[in-house]
Design a protein around this motif. Sequence first.
Motif, PDB file in Angstrom:
ATOM      1  N   ALA A  87       0.831  -1.211   0.000  1.00  0.00           N
ATOM      2  CA  ALA A  87       0.000   0.000   0.000  1.00  0.00           C
ATOM      3  C   ALA A  87       0.858   1.250   0.000  1.00  0.00           C
ATOM      4  O   ALA A  87       0.539   2.243  -0.671  1.00  0.00           O
ATOM      5  CB  ALA A  87      -0.933  -0.020   1.207  1.00  0.00           C
ATOM      6  N   VAL A  88       1.974   1.206   0.740  1.00  0.00           N
ATOM      7  CA  VAL A  88       2.857   2.372   0.819  1.00  0.00           C
ATOM      8  C   VAL A  88       3.368   2.722  -0.580  1.00  0.00           C
ATOM      9  O   VAL A  88       3.311   3.889  -1.009  1.00  0.00           O
ATOM     10  CB  VAL A  88       4.041   2.076   1.761  1.00  0.00           C
ATOM     11  N   VAL A 146       2.667   6.119  -2.661  1.00  0.00           N
ATOM     12  CA  VAL A 146       3.776   6.989  -3.074  1.00  0.00           C
ATOM     13  C   VAL A 146       3.755   7.170  -4.586  1.00  0.00           C
ATOM     14  O   VAL A 146       3.929   8.281  -5.097  1.00  0.00           O
ATOM     15  CB  VAL A 146       5.133   6.404  -2.606  1.00  0.00           C
ATOM     16  N   ALA A 147       3.468   6.091  -5.311  1.00  0.00           N
ATOM     17  CA  ALA A 147       3.397   6.158  -6.772  1.00  0.00           C
ATOM     18  C   ALA A 147       2.311   7.122  -7.207  1.00  0.00           C
ATOM     19  O   ALA A 147       2.418   7.788  -8.237  1.00  0.00           O
ATOM     20  CB  ALA A 147       3.138   4.768  -7.345  1.00  0.00           C
ATOM     21  N   LEU A 148       1.244   7.195  -6.412  1.00  0.00           N
ATOM     22  CA  LEU A 148       0.147   8.106  -6.744  1.00  0.00           C
ATOM     23  C   LEU A 148       0.420   9.519  -6.251  1.00  0.00           C
ATOM     24  O   LEU A 148      -0.429  10.405  -6.388  1.00  0.00           O
ATOM     25  CB  LEU A 148      -1.155   7.595  -6.112  1.00  0.00           C
ATOM     26  N   GLY A 149       1.571   9.732  -5.663  1.00  0.00           N
ATOM     27  CA  GLY A 149       1.931  11.053  -5.182  1.00  0.00           C
ATOM     28  C   GLY A 149       1.324  11.396  -3.838  1.00  0.00           C
ATOM     29  O   GLY A 149       1.219  12.559  -3.472  1.00  0.00           O
ATOM     30  N   LEU A 150       0.888  10.362  -3.104  1.00  0.00           N
ATOM     31  CA  LEU A 150       0.296  10.606  -1.783  1.00  0.00           C
ATOM     32  C   LEU A 150       1.278  10.196  -0.690  1.00  0.00           C
ATOM     33  O   LEU A 150       2.275   9.520  -0.956  1.00  0.00           O
ATOM     34  CB  LEU A 150      -0.996   9.792  -1.635  1.00  0.00           C
ATOM     35  N   GLY A 151       0.968  10.572   0.514  1.00  0.00           N
ATOM     36  CA  GLY A 151       1.839  10.234   1.624  1.00  0.00           C
ATOM     37  C   GLY A 151       1.802   8.742   1.921  1.00  0.00           C
ATOM     38  O   GLY A 151       0.737   8.147   2.056  1.00  0.00           O
TER      39      GLY A 151
END
Lengths: 265, 360
Positions: free
Chosen positions: B303-304, B308-313
């Motif tokens: 999930a991390v 991150v790939a989606l530009g989220l924390g």
Amino acid sequence: MTDATASVAARLRATGTASALELRGVSKSFGALAALQDITLTVAPGERRAVLGSNGAGKTTLFNCITGDFAPTAGSIRFFGEDVTAFPPQERIRRGLRRTYQISLLFSGLTVLDNVYLACRGVSRGRFSMIRPRRSDALMASAEDLVRVAHLEDVRDRLVSELAYGQQRQLEIAMALAGAPRFILFDEPAAGLSPTERSDLVAILTGLPSHVGYIVIEHDMDVALRVSDQVTMMHNGRIFKEGKPAEIEDDPEVQALYLGGGDGH
Amino acid sequence: MTNTDLPLTAKPATAPEAQGRMRGWLARVPAAYWVVGVLLLVLPAFASNFVMFQIMGWTFILGMIALSLMFLAGYGGMVSLVQMTIAGIAGYMVAIFGDSAVASISMGWPWWVTVPLALLIAMLFATAVGWLAVRTEGIYTIMITLAVAAAFFYFVRQNYDLFNGFSGFNSVLPPMLFGIDWRGPEAFYYMTLFWAVLSYSAVLYISRAPFGLALQGVRDNPRRMAALGYNVTAHRVAAYALAAIPAGLGGILLTWQSAQISPGTAGIQPAIDILVIAVIGGLGHPIGAFIGALLYVLLKTFAVDVLVALGLGGERFQLLIGMGFLLIVFFSPDGLLGLWQRLKDSRRRDSLTGQDRRSE
């Protein structure tokens, strides 16, 4: 006195003239409501008795006290001479008492055969067995016999939740016949059955081995009087009249009670 | 929830069981078992060490602990939040009686004493908790078992004499049996696979044995069970004791996998995670526990990266897990298994009449 000698004594008494079921002064109250008042009732071994009465007369409460679902507020219950008043339901069942329920209490997530098998297993050894039964297993064989007796062989492997109402009632009866019943309590077995299913039911009840006694609660006078040799009338938690089916049928008080819609005397 | 006739269930044989019992038995094993079985056996040939040790090893371990909950909840109708605690107890016992870096507490007994002893203590504990919990129903069972789980967590965190408090035990390693390092990725994979398959098969087998059938009877209708001659309370307590075996095994393997055990291993969060795993997978069949565990492990591991790939924390991975849980429970209250079952049912039904094609 040890358990063993107690049960031997009970069995000795049972082989004599003792009664199958003996209630002495049984009362049951729910708060202020007296559902049963001072019921004294003796049923001989092999005797078949109908209990009649309007709604709220205390018939099902009487059954619940006999099976141990409810503890009576007062009085004692003997089963084949043995005082079972303080026994939990399973101990009474293991001694040969059986019952069916007015509203079917079945295991909806299991198949018909599994339901009957559980009933057979409940009154024999190995209730905690971790070994799967084979089809050749004696208990499995008797479960299959009972499925046939109840005319359920076509739906043997169906989940109970898929059964029609009448079939569920038949299954109730099959489960009550598991093991070696000595005395059975039938709670309105004919309720909601079609005329054909009713005559099947009468055939099953009258065809039981003669040493198996029962009490049947039944609203349908026709069924009740055909399957019993003794009738007990209940009203407002009390026994109101006892007699042979013919006497009860002709009794003016009973007729008044039944035809008058149960509004008392 | 009550449907036990799921895709992988072996159907009882209808043929006369005189000839070739073994062959008959093999023929009854559904095709899906062969496919999954072969895949799992040859997986180490092409999977990385990370996949074997972290993904699959962890899946089997969490699956076993969730399986113990599935056994209680799916067959017995008792939702227990104490299964992770039981696993934790078994893990702690292996650390206390066996070897660890905390030499002042650990006794250094051999594995063939510590492992059975740990399981026995886990079973005794489960029996005691079960004895308390079976007097209650539904939400109250959840509350009691949650209270026990919380009490255990705080107790071990504050107890330094026996449980070494906050830091717990580290360097708790599996024995070097047959000269194999059982923490090696391949060895650990096969070890966890073995115990997971054994636990799964045992639960499936017992579900059709008198004890398991009676447990399902207790779930559907306890009052009727008493009226059939069963001691309902004893049956429920026995189920708790039995469910402690897969949970305890899972706890021991979990301790060996991370080479340590501390209060956090059996905290409230892991206890709830086990519930989530069991419910996501589906409580209708033992395989649900492992499906749920695989999904949970995949989500927790990747999930991390996805975030991150989606530009989220990346720290919001719990949110993804929570949303996945919500979606599954929303669309299928009986988990992924229920989703699969409904798919199969809809294919079997005639699209025009809605009739079941089997009954024709």
